[in-house]
Design an enzyme around this catalytic site. Structure first.
Site, mmCIF file in Angstrom:
data_model
loop_
_atom_site.group_PDB
_atom_site.id
_atom_site.type_symbol
_atom_site.label_atom_id
_atom_site.label_comp_id
_atom_site.label_asym_id
_atom_site.label_seq_id
_atom_site.Cartn_x
_atom_site.Cartn_y
_atom_site.Cartn_z
ATOM 1 N N GLY A 83 -2.407 6.607 5.195
ATOM 2 C CA GLY A 83 -2.215 6.773 3.766
ATOM 3 C C GLY A 83 -2.251 5.453 3.023
ATOM 4 N N GLN A 84 -1.417 4.523 3.432
ATOM 5 C CA GLN A 84 -1.212 3.316 2.623
ATOM 6 C C GLN A 84 -1.965 2.100 3.186
ATOM 7 O OE1 GLN A 84 2.938 3.076 0.957
ATOM 8 N NE2 GLN A 84 3.347 4.114 2.859
ATOM 9 N N LYS A 117 -10.675 4.299 -8.165
ATOM 10 C CA LYS A 117 -9.416 3.522 -8.251
ATOM 11 C C LYS A 117 -9.684 2.034 -8.013
ATOM 12 C CE LYS A 117 -7.137 6.060 -5.144
ATOM 13 N NZ LYS A 117 -8.017 7.227 -5.017
ATOM 14 N N MET A 173 -2.080 13.813 5.874
ATOM 15 C CA MET A 173 -0.758 14.367 5.580
ATOM 16 C C MET A 173 -0.634 15.858 5.868
ATOM 17 S SD MET A 173 0.528 11.696 5.006
ATOM 18 C CE MET A 173 -0.291 10.126 4.857
ATOM 19 N N CYS A 228 4.960 9.376 5.719
ATOM 20 C CA CYS A 228 3.511 9.292 5.596
ATOM 21 C C CYS A 228 2.823 9.300 6.968
ATOM 22 C CB CYS A 228 3.248 7.980 4.859
ATOM 23 S SG CYS A 228 1.599 7.549 4.497
ATOM 24 N N MET A 229 3.176 8.336 7.792
ATOM 25 C CA MET A 229 2.452 8.161 9.046
ATOM 26 C C MET A 229 3.318 8.314 10.294
ATOM 27 S SD MET A 229 -0.405 7.785 7.769
ATOM 28 C CE MET A 229 -1.166 7.809 9.369
HETATM 29 P P1 MGD Z 1 4.168 4.248 -4.795
HETATM 30 O O1 MGD Z 1 3.747 4.721 -6.143
HETATM 31 O O2 MGD Z 1 3.110 3.867 -3.883
HETATM 32 O O3 MGD Z 1 5.007 5.439 -4.206
HETATM 33 O O4 MGD Z 1 5.630 6.897 -2.413
HETATM 34 P P2 MGD Z 1 6.032 5.497 -2.981
HETATM 35 O O5 MGD Z 1 5.835 4.415 -2.023
HETATM 36 O O6 MGD Z 1 7.383 5.659 -3.517
HETATM 37 O O7 MGD Z 1 5.251 3.132 -4.937
HETATM 38 C C1 MGD Z 1 4.979 1.798 -4.723
HETATM 39 C C2 MGD Z 1 5.748 1.029 -5.758
HETATM 40 O O8 MGD Z 1 5.659 -0.357 -5.491
HETATM 41 C C3 MGD Z 1 5.195 1.252 -7.142
HETATM 42 O O9 MGD Z 1 6.220 1.626 -7.995
HETATM 43 C C4 MGD Z 1 4.588 -0.114 -7.524
HETATM 44 O O10 MGD Z 1 4.708 -0.410 -8.870
HETATM 45 C C5 MGD Z 1 5.395 -1.068 -6.703
HETATM 46 N N1 MGD Z 1 4.697 -2.303 -6.302
HETATM 47 C C6 MGD Z 1 3.366 -2.512 -6.202
HETATM 48 N N2 MGD Z 1 3.129 -3.705 -5.649
HETATM 49 C C7 MGD Z 1 4.320 -4.274 -5.399
HETATM 50 C C8 MGD Z 1 4.729 -5.504 -4.810
HETATM 51 O O11 MGD Z 1 3.921 -6.308 -4.367
HETATM 52 N N3 MGD Z 1 6.052 -5.722 -4.679
HETATM 53 C C9 MGD Z 1 6.966 -4.835 -5.120
HETATM 54 N N4 MGD Z 1 8.248 -5.130 -4.949
HETATM 55 N N5 MGD Z 1 6.612 -3.660 -5.713
HETATM 56 C C10 MGD Z 1 5.317 -3.382 -5.816
HETATM 57 C C11 MGD Z 1 4.640 7.082 -1.477
HETATM 58 C C12 MGD Z 1 5.135 8.139 -0.541
HETATM 59 O O12 MGD Z 1 5.259 9.337 -1.265
HETATM 60 C C13 MGD Z 1 4.257 8.330 0.594
HETATM 61 S S1 MGD Z 1 3.738 6.966 1.462
HETATM 62 C C14 MGD Z 1 3.900 9.563 0.992
HETATM 63 S S2 MGD Z 1 2.688 9.772 2.183
HETATM 64 C C15 MGD Z 1 4.543 10.755 0.470
HETATM 65 N N6 MGD Z 1 3.555 11.649 -0.076
HETATM 66 C C16 MGD Z 1 3.996 12.668 -0.848
HETATM 67 C C17 MGD Z 1 3.273 13.878 -1.009
HETATM 68 O O13 MGD Z 1 2.207 14.078 -0.430
HETATM 69 N N7 MGD Z 1 3.794 14.843 -1.816
HETATM 70 C C18 MGD Z 1 4.954 14.656 -2.466
HETATM 71 N N8 MGD Z 1 5.424 15.637 -3.233
HETATM 72 N N9 MGD Z 1 5.662 13.541 -2.343
HETATM 73 C C19 MGD Z 1 5.208 12.552 -1.553
HETATM 74 N N10 MGD Z 1 5.979 11.456 -1.393
HETATM 75 C C20 MGD Z 1 5.643 10.409 -0.489
HETATM 76 FE FE1 SF4 Z 2 -10.775 3.750 -2.963
HETATM 77 FE FE2 SF4 Z 2 -9.170 3.502 -0.849
HETATM 78 FE FE3 SF4 Z 2 -11.423 2.086 -0.951
HETATM 79 FE FE4 SF4 Z 2 -9.416 1.498 -2.599
HETATM 80 S S1 SF4 Z 2 -9.394 1.326 -0.359
HETATM 81 S S2 SF4 Z 2 -11.591 1.652 -3.145
HETATM 82 S S3 SF4 Z 2 -8.550 3.510 -2.989
HETATM 83 S S4 SF4 Z 2 -11.269 4.294 -0.842
#
Ligand code: MGD
Ligand code: SF4
Length: 736
Positions: free
Chosen positions: A346-347, A49, A309, A138-139
Site C-alpha cells: 500500500g504505502q 497523483k 487490501m 495495511c500489510m
Molecule cells: P495518511 O493520509 O496516509 O493516512 O492511513 P493514514 O496513514 O492515517 O496519513 C499520513 C499523514 O502523514 C498525513 O496526514 C500527512 O499529511 C502526513 N505527512 C506526510 N508526510 C509527512 C512527513 O514527512 N512527516 C510527518 N510527520 N507527517 C507527514 C492509512 C491507513 O488507513 C492505511 S495504511 C490503510 S491500508 C488503511 N486503509 C483503510 C481502508 O482501506 N479503508 C478504511 N475505511 N480505512 C482505512 N484505514 C487505513
Molecule cells: Fe501513482 Fe503510485 Fe506511481 Fe505515485 S507511485 S505515480 S501514486 S502509481
C-alpha cells in the site's frame, strides 16, 4: 505552459508502494514540476497523483510552527518550549509509571532512517515494545503470510515478472486505481502477449476488472473456499507439479495450537470437501469459473498473482495470503520469470521502513523477532545495550495501542506521519481517547489541523517529502533514495532531526545522557543509513552493497545486495536467476531454496487453513456489507491530494456505491442522500448507483475528512497479524 525549471532532482513519488521514480523540477527554491524517471522501472510513466505532486507542498494549511493546545485553542510556541515540554512529559511518565507507559505510532510513509531510529530508541534504548505503525492496518497480513509460507517476509519476485507472465491472478486488488502504473505494465503485456489471461477475483467490478478475461465475483469474506476449491481442482486433475512438491514443499496445519507437519495425502484429504460445488454454494462464485481459473493458473507458462487490501484487511488475512501461496507452490508457478506470488504494498515505505527495519511491536530489524531470544541478543549486541534490555514480549499492535491509550495505560503517545483520527477502524471511541485531557498526545504532521492533529496536545510541524532526504523501500524490494530538493516552510523540520533531539533530551532527563551520546550518535540520515546497512549484514536482507553514494546514482536497487559490486537481486530464492544468498544459506541447493525456512529444511509451507467467514457477516438487522477503500485521485486521508485543485475537482466528496438492483429495492437513485448505519455509527452520503459492487455490497471511499467512514467499520482483527477487517462489516441502508 511548461514551467521554468532551474534543475531537476531525482526522487520517488510520495504516494503508493509502487514507487515510481520521478524528477522534481526546482525553480527559485520551489518545486514547480514533476516528471517520471524514464530510467527507472516505471519508464517515465506516473499516475495522476504523481503528476500533481507539487501543490501539496504549498497548501495553505501546512503546519508551520509547533502548536500547543491551551483550553480549546492551539497557540504557537517555540521549538525549545515544545521539546522541553514533550521530553518532560515522557520522562515524567517513565519515572512514575515505567517505560511501558509511553508509545510511538509510526508510518509506512516515514523514511527508513526515521523508523529505524525510533525502533532503536524504543526497543533498544528504553526497553519497551510499545511501538507500531499504520502498516499494521495495511500489510501485516501479507508480512505474516510470507513469513509463515516461506520463512521470511517480502516478495520473491519483481515487476519484471510482468513481462514474462502469461496468466495474472489478481485477487482483492483494484490495481487500476491503487497501483495504476503497475497495472499499466499488465495492460501492455496483455496487448503484446499472445494468449495472456487475466483472472480478477473481486466482489466489485472495478476499473481493473475491465481488462479481465474472467471476473469472479463472490460474497465478500468467502474467497478462502474459492482458493481451496482451485487447489482441489488442481490436485484432482493432476495439474500440480509432483517434482516441485517433493523437492520444495512441506504441508502444515495447526494441531494443539502448534504448527505441525502433515503429509501430502492428508492435504489431499483436507481438500476433499472443498469441491467447486461446495465453493459455489458458500461464495456464490460459479463453479465453472473456479474450474477454469484453476486450469489457467496451473497450465499457463508462468502465472503471477497480485493482491492487496482485499486479502490483507480481513480477520482471515494471513490465511488468505497462505492460500494464494499454496497455489503457486502446488503448481511450481514460483521463482521463475513470470511465475511468482506478489503482494502489492500500500504505502511507499511499508516494506523498507516498517517491515524491514522491524518497526512493528513484534519485530526486530531485518527479519529478527522480539520473541526469539537469539534475535534479541543479536540486536542487543549490535546496538551495544545490556543483555535483557529488549523486552521479550511483543508489544501492543496498532488498535491495541489506542485501546491502551483510551484506558490510560499508555499515558504519552507520539504519532508521526499518519492520521489515525481518521484512518483507524471503529475510530469513534479512539478519537475520544486521543482527545482526553488525562493523557498526552504529540502529533508530528505536515498539515494542521487534520482529524488527528485537532485532537493533539502538541503538534510538531513536519517537513514533507523532498523537503528532507531519506530512503524508501518498495514493493519489489527496491530501495530508492530521495534527495532533499527544497526547504520546508517556516519552522517545519524533518522528523528525523526532531527524533534525534528528542532522544538526547529525554535521556538527559532520565539521567542517561552519556548512553544517549553513544546510542544516538547520528548527525543526519546518512549516518543512520550506514548503521542500517551494517544491521542488515549477513541477514537474508543483506544490503551492505547499497551505499548512499550508489543509491544516489542508481534508479533503485533491489536487495539482497551484499557487496558494492553486486547489481541487486531481481528474483529471490533461486540461484539460477541470480540470488547469491542461496549458495550462502543452503550450499547444497542446485537452484531453488527457501532459505528463510531453515527449520523446514529450506522448504516452503503449503498450509491447511479451514474456511472461516468474516467477523461480522450481514444479518436480518444489518443486511448489507460495507466495504471501503481508495479512488485513483486520492491518497488515504486526503490531507495531501485534496489540496490539489485538479484532483479535488475530479473527486470532490465521498459517496456510497450501490448497484442498480439494490438501489431499486431500496428506492434509491443516484445523488439521493442515503443513511448507512453499522453497529458502531452512521453516516449520510450521496448515492452513486453503478453496476460495480455485487448484490448486497456497498462501497465508500476512505479519503474524506468530513465523512469519517471509519465511524462505521469494525476493529475486529486477524488473530495472527492483528490487521483489522476494514473490508467487511454489516450495515443497514435507508433513504436519509
Ligand atoms: P495518511 O493520509 O496516509 O493516512 O492511513 P493514514 O496513514 O492515517 O496519513 C499520513 C499523514 O502523514 C498525513 O496526514 C500527512 O499529511 C502526513 N505527512 C506526510 N508526510 C509527512 C512527513 O514527512 N512527516 C510527518 N510527520 N507527517 C507527514 C492509512 C491507513 O488507513 C492505511 S495504511 C490503510 S491500508 C488503511 N486503509 C483503510 C481502508 O482501506 N479503508 C478504511 N475505511 N480505512 C482505512 N484505514 C487505513
Ligand atoms: Fe501513482 Fe503510485 Fe506511481 Fe505515485 S507511485 S505515480 S501514486 S502509481
Amino acid at each position: 505552459e511548461a514551467a521554468h525549471v532551474e534543475k531537476w532532482i531525482k526522487g520517488v513519488c510520495r504516494y503508493c508502494g509502487a514507487g515510481c521514480g520521478v524528477y522534481v523540477g526546482v525553480d527559485k527554491g520551489k518545486i514547480v514540476a514533476v516528471q517520471g524517471d524514464k530510467d527507472n522501472w516505471n519508464k517515465g510513466f506516473l499516475c495522476v497523483k504523481g503528476y500533481y505532486l507539487p501543490p501539496i507542498l504549498y497548501a495553505a494549511d501546512r503546519a508551520k510552527y509547533p502548536m500547543l493546545k491551551k483550553g480549546d485553542k492551539f497557540v504557537r510556541i517555540s521549538w525549545k518550549e515544545a521539546m522541553d515540554l514533550m521530553t518532560e512529559k515522557f520522562a515524567d511518565s517513565i519515572k512514575k509509571h515505567g517505560v511501558h507507559s509511553v508509545a510511538f505510532y509510526g508510518s509506512g510513509q516515514a523514511y527508513t532512517e526515521e523508523s529505524y531510529f525510533m525502533n532503536k530508541l524504543f526497543k533498544g534504548g528504553l526497553g519497551t515494545n510499545n511501538i507500531d505503525g499504520n502498516p499494521r492496518l495495511c500489510m501485516a497480513s501479507a508480512a505474516v503470510g510470507y513469513v509463515s509460507s516461506f520463512g521470511k517476509d517480502e516478495p520473491m519476485g519483481a515487476y519484471d515478472d510482468i513481462y514474462h507472465s502469461d496468466c495474472f491472478f489478481i485477487i482483492g486488488s483494484n490495481m487500476a486505481e491503487c497501483h495504476p502504473v503497475i497495472f499499466r505494465l499488465i495492460n501492455e503485456r496483455k496487448q503484446k502477449g499472445k494468449d495472456v489471461k487475466i483472472i480478477m477475483v473481486d466482489p466489485r467490478k472495478t476499473l481493473s476488472a475491465r481488462i479481465a478475461d474472467l471476473h469472479m465475483s463472490f460474497i465478500p469474506g468467502t474467497d478462502l473456499v474459492i482458493l481451496h476449491a482451485m487447489a482441489h481442482v488442481i490436485v484432482k486433475e493432476g495439474l500440480y507439479s509432483k517434482d516441485y512438491v517433493n523437492n520444495h514443499v512441506v504441508f502444515k496445519t495447526i494441531k494443539d495450537d502448534k504448527p505441525a507437519k502433515v503429509s501430502f495425502e492428508e492435504y489431499v484429504k483436507f481438500l476433499e470437501e472443498y469441491t467447486p460445488e461446495m465453493a459455489e454454494k458458500i461464495s456464490h462464485c460459479p463453479k465453472d469459473d473456479i474450474i477454469k481459473a484453476a486450469r489457467w493458473f496451473a497450465q499457463s507458462k508462468a502465472t503471477m498473482s497480485f493482491w492487496t487490501m482485499g486479502l490483507n484487511q480481513r480477520t482471515r488475512g494471513v490465511w488468505a495470503n497462505n492460500l494464494v501461496h499454496n497455489l503457486h507452490l502446488l503448481t511450481g508457478q514460483i521463482c521463475r520469470p513470470g511465475a511468482t506470488s506478489f503482494s502489492l504494498t500500500g504505502q511507499p515505505n511499508a516494506c523498507g521502513g516498517i517491515r524491514d527495519t522491524g518497526l512493528l511491536s513484534h519485530l526486530l530489524p531485518y527479519g529478527r523477532l522480539v520473541a526469539n531470544e537469539k534475535d534479541r541478543k543479536d540486536m542487543e549486541k549490535f546496538w551495544g545495550v545490556p543483555e535483557g534490555r529488549i523486552h521479550p514480549k511483543p508489544g501492543p499492535t496498532a488498535v491495541d495501542i489506542f485501546r491502551a491509550f483510551n484506558k490510560g495505560e499508555i499515558k504519552c503517545l507520539w504519532i508521526a506521519c499518519t492520521n489515525p483520527g481518521q484512518s483507524l477502524p471503529n475510530v469513534g471511541p479512539y478519537r475520544k481517547g486521543m482527545e482526553s485531557k488525562d493523557t498526552f498526545l504529540v502529533v508530528s504532521e505536515a498539515y494542521h489541523p487534520t482529524r488527528t492533529s485537532e485532537l493533539a496536545d502538541l503538534v510538531l510541524p513536519a517537513a514533507l517529502w523532498v523537503e528532507k532526504d531519506g530512503t524508501y523501500g518498495q514493493s519489489e524490494r527496491r530501495y530508492q533514495y530521495l534527495e532533499k530538493a527544497v526547504n520546508p516552510p517556516a519552522e517545519a523540520r524533518p522528523d528525523l532531526d526532531v527524533m534525534i533531539e528528542f532522544s538526547h533530551k529525554l535521556f538527559a532527563k532520565l539521567g542517561r545522557a552519556d548512553e544517549a551520546k553513544r546510542l544516538f550518535n547520528f548527525k543526519n540520515s546518512e549516518d543512520v543509513w550506514n548503521e542500517i546497512r551494517q544491521c542488515s549484514k549477513g541477514t537474508a536482507y543483506d544490503f551492505m552493497g547499497m551505499t548512499r553514494a550508489r543509491l544516489k546514482k542508481a534508479h533503485g536497487i533491489q536487495w539482497p545486495c551484499p557487496t558494492e559490486d553486486h547489481p541487486g537481486t531481481v528474483r529471490r530464492y533461486t540461484s539460477r536467476y541470480g540470488d547469491v544468498l542461496v549458495k550462502k544459506f543452503d550450499p547444497h541447493a542446485t537452484d531453488v531454496s527457501f532459505y528463510g525456512a531453515k527449520a523446514d529444511g529450506n522448504k516452503a509451507a503449503v498450509w491447511l487453513r479451514p474456511y472461516k467467514g468474516p467477523a461480522e457477516p450481514p444479518d436480518a438487522e444489518y443486511p448489507y456489507i460495507l466495504t471501503t477503500g481508495r479512488q485513483i485521485e486520492h491518497w488515504h486521508t486526503g490531507t495531501m491530494t485534496l489540496k490539489v485543485p485538479e484532483l479535488k475537482r475530479s473527486a470532490p466528496d465521498a459517496f456510497v456505491e450501490i448497484n442498480p438492483r439494490d438501489a431499486q429495492k431500496l428506492g434509491i437513485k443516484s445523488r439521493d442522500k442515503v443513511k448507512i448505519t453499522s453497529r458502531r455509527g452512521s453516516i449520510v452520503l450521496e448515492a452513486k448507483v453503478v453496476d460495480v459492487p455485487r448484490d448486497g455490497l456497498v462501497f465508500v471511499p476512505m479519503h474524506y475528512p468530513e465523512r469519517l467512514i471509519n465511524l462505521l467499520t469494525t476493529d475486529a482483527y486477524d488473530a495472527m497479524s492483528k490487521q483489522p477487517e476494514f473490508k467487511i462489516c454489516a450495515v443497514k441502508i435507508e433513504k436519509a
